[in-house]
Design a protein around this motif. Structure first.
Motif, PDB file in Angstrom:
ATOM      1  N   SER A  85       0.835  -1.211   0.000  1.00 36.12           N
ATOM      2  CA  SER A  85       0.000   0.000   0.000  1.00 36.12           C
ATOM      3  C   SER A  85       0.869   1.260   0.000  1.00 36.12           C
ATOM      4  O   SER A  85       0.548   2.247  -0.667  1.00 36.12           O
ATOM      5  CB  SER A  85      -0.972  -0.002   1.175  1.00 36.12           C
ATOM      6  N   ILE A  86       1.981   1.220   0.705  1.00 34.32           N
ATOM      7  CA  ILE A  86       2.891   2.368   0.747  1.00 34.32           C
ATOM      8  C   ILE A  86       3.514   2.584  -0.636  1.00 34.32           C
ATOM      9  O   ILE A  86       3.500   3.689  -1.171  1.00 34.32           O
ATOM     10  CB  ILE A  86       3.987   2.166   1.817  1.00 34.32           C
ATOM     11  N   THR A  87       4.060   1.517  -1.208  1.00 29.42           N
ATOM     12  CA  THR A  87       4.721   1.653  -2.508  1.00 29.42           C
ATOM     13  C   THR A  87       3.721   1.945  -3.620  1.00 29.42           C
ATOM     14  O   THR A  87       4.055   2.648  -4.576  1.00 29.42           O
ATOM     15  CB  THR A  87       5.564   0.402  -2.843  1.00 29.42           C
ATOM     16  N   ARG A  88       2.511   1.437  -3.506  1.00 26.05           N
ATOM     17  CA  ARG A  88       1.481   1.695  -4.521  1.00 26.05           C
ATOM     18  C   ARG A  88       1.118   3.173  -4.569  1.00 26.05           C
ATOM     19  O   ARG A  88       1.052   3.769  -5.636  1.00 26.05           O
ATOM     20  CB  ARG A  88       0.242   0.850  -4.232  1.00 26.05           C
ATOM     21  N   ILE A  89       0.896   3.783  -3.411  1.00 24.18           N
ATOM     22  CA  ILE A  89       0.542   5.207  -3.387  1.00 24.18           C
ATOM     23  C   ILE A  89       1.691   6.043  -3.940  1.00 24.18           C
ATOM     24  O   ILE A  89       1.479   6.982  -4.707  1.00 24.18           O
ATOM     25  CB  ILE A  89       0.149   5.656  -1.969  1.00 24.18           C
ATOM     26  N   ALA A  90       2.917   5.700  -3.600  1.00 19.61           N
ATOM     27  CA  ALA A  90       4.074   6.430  -4.135  1.00 19.61           C
ATOM     28  C   ALA A  90       4.137   6.286  -5.654  1.00 19.61           C
ATOM     29  O   ALA A  90       4.347   7.268  -6.374  1.00 19.61           O
ATOM     30  CB  ALA A  90       5.362   5.926  -3.492  1.00 19.61           C
ATOM     31  N   TYR A  91       3.937   5.097  -6.151  1.00 24.59           N
ATOM     32  CA  TYR A  91       3.979   4.850  -7.596  1.00 24.59           C
ATOM     33  C   TYR A  91       2.874   5.625  -8.318  1.00 24.59           C
ATOM     34  O   TYR A  91       3.123   6.296  -9.324  1.00 24.59           O
ATOM     35  CB  TYR A  91       3.853   3.351  -7.882  1.00 24.59           C
ATOM     36  N   TYR A  92       1.649   5.523  -7.833  1.00 24.73           N
ATOM     37  CA  TYR A  92       0.529   6.229  -8.476  1.00 24.73           C
ATOM     38  C   TYR A  92       0.761   7.736  -8.462  1.00 24.73           C
ATOM     39  O   TYR A  92       0.440   8.430  -9.414  1.00 24.73           O
ATOM     40  CB  TYR A  92      -0.790   5.902  -7.786  1.00 24.73           C
ATOM     41  N   ASN A  93       1.311   8.252  -7.381  1.00 25.27           N
ATOM     42  CA  ASN A  93       1.570   9.689  -7.298  1.00 25.27           C
ATOM     43  C   ASN A  93       2.558  10.104  -8.382  1.00 25.27           C
ATOM     44  O   ASN A  93       2.335  11.073  -9.107  1.00 25.27           O
ATOM     45  CB  ASN A  93       2.091  10.053  -5.910  1.00 25.27           C
ATOM     46  N   GLU A  94       3.651   9.380  -8.505  1.00 31.12           N
ATOM     47  CA  GLU A  94       4.651   9.698  -9.530  1.00 31.12           C
ATOM     48  C   GLU A  94       4.060   9.587 -10.928  1.00 31.12           C
ATOM     49  O   GLU A  94       4.296  10.419 -11.788  1.00 31.12           O
ATOM     50  CB  GLU A  94       5.864   8.772  -9.402  1.00 31.12           C
ATOM     51  N   MET A  95       3.289   8.536 -11.158  1.00 28.79           N
ATOM     52  CA  MET A  95       2.681   8.306 -12.467  1.00 28.79           C
ATOM     53  C   MET A  95       1.723   9.450 -12.833  1.00 28.79           C
ATOM     54  O   MET A  95       1.749   9.958 -13.952  1.00 28.79           O
ATOM     55  CB  MET A  95       1.928   6.972 -12.453  1.00 28.79           C
ATOM     56  N   PHE A  96       0.911   9.866 -11.883  1.00 26.69           N
ATOM     57  CA  PHE A  96      -0.056  10.922 -12.177  1.00 26.69           C
ATOM     58  C   PHE A  96       0.634  12.259 -12.375  1.00 26.69           C
ATOM     59  O   PHE A  96       0.253  13.027 -13.270  1.00 26.69           O
ATOM     60  CB  PHE A  96      -1.103  11.031 -11.060  1.00 26.69           C
ATOM     61  N   ARG A  97       1.639  12.556 -11.591  1.00 30.58           N
ATOM     62  CA  ARG A  97       2.377  13.821 -11.766  1.00 30.58           C
ATOM     63  C   ARG A  97       2.996  13.891 -13.165  1.00 30.58           C
ATOM     64  O   ARG A  97       3.046  14.962 -13.756  1.00 30.58           O
ATOM     65  CB  ARG A  97       3.440  13.974 -10.687  1.00 30.58           C
ATOM     66  N   GLU A  98       3.467  12.753 -13.686  1.00 29.23           N
ATOM     67  CA  GLU A  98       4.003  12.736 -15.048  1.00 29.23           C
ATOM     68  C   GLU A  98       2.924  13.084 -16.058  1.00 29.23           C
ATOM     69  O   GLU A  98       3.164  13.803 -17.017  1.00 29.23           O
ATOM     70  CB  GLU A  98       4.597  11.367 -15.374  1.00 29.23           C
ATOM     71  N   LYS A  99       1.708  12.575 -15.849  1.00 29.20           N
ATOM     72  CA  LYS A  99       0.596  12.873 -16.756  1.00 29.20           C
ATOM     73  C   LYS A  99       0.223  14.348 -16.731  1.00 29.20           C
ATOM     74  O   LYS A  99      -0.226  14.898 -17.731  1.00 29.20           O
ATOM     75  CB  LYS A  99      -0.618  12.017 -16.429  1.00 29.20           C
ATOM     76  N   LEU A 100       0.366  14.972 -15.563  1.00 32.16           N
ATOM     77  CA  LEU A 100       0.019  16.389 -15.436  1.00 32.16           C
ATOM     78  C   LEU A 100       1.091  17.294 -16.034  1.00 32.16           C
ATOM     79  O   LEU A 100       0.820  18.451 -16.343  1.00 32.16           O
ATOM     80  CB  LEU A 100      -0.192  16.771 -13.970  1.00 32.16           C
ATOM     81  N   SER A 101       2.312  16.784 -16.195  1.00 36.61           N
ATOM     82  CA  SER A 101       3.420  17.609 -16.701  1.00 36.61           C
ATOM     83  C   SER A 101       3.275  17.918 -18.179  1.00 36.61           C
ATOM     84  O   SER A 101       2.756  17.243 -18.953  1.00 36.61           O
ATOM     85  CB  SER A 101       4.755  16.908 -16.493  1.00 36.61           C
TER      86      SER A 101
END
Length: 127
Positions: free
Chosen positions: A111-127
């Motif tokens: 759960s910890i690594t999943r939230i970190a991964y999703y956060n990074e993935m979404f920030r890339e989409k917003l860039s």
């Protein structure tokens, strides 16, 4: 709840994170992958059940008159596993919350690594 706290602290230690240095209150820890990605971990008890939560700030809500952004959040939610966007005080967070009475260390770690991964993935989409 004590058992759950021990599990969370064990997971943090295995990740190379000192739980004593990252604990903000009993049952709460703030950890960071880097200056752009912070995770807030919480453990609490309610109605004789323990709960575990991981939250991570993603971005500000911004212009609320543009439905495209909210549509994007909902579309992204559809692809997430055990996670979702939430809005709190005009900020967007990624969140995992689960009843944790029988949660093991592997699920806590995921759960910890999943939230970190999703956060990074979404920030890339917003860039």
């Amino acid at each position: 709840m004590k058992e759950l706290i021990v599990k969370v602290e064990s997971v943090l230690a295995k990740m190379g994170i000192d739980p004593n240095e990252t604990q903000t209150e009993k049952g709460q820890w703030n950890i960071a992958k880097d200056e752009n990605l912070e995770l807030m971990l919480d453990v609490w008890e309610e109605n004789e059940h323990s709960f575990f939560q991981v939250m991570s700030f993603v971005c500000e809500v911004g212009d609320t008159t543009r439905p495209e952004f909210f549509k994007l959040l909902l579309e992204e939610n559809d692809g997430f596993c055990e996670s979702a966007f939430t809005i709190l005080e005009d900020n967007v967070y990624l969140k995992f919350t689960a009843e944790a009475d029988e949660m093991d260390e592997e699920r806590i770690h995921k759960s910890i690594t999943r939230i970190a991964y999703y956060n990074e993935m979404f920030r890339e989409k917003l860039s």
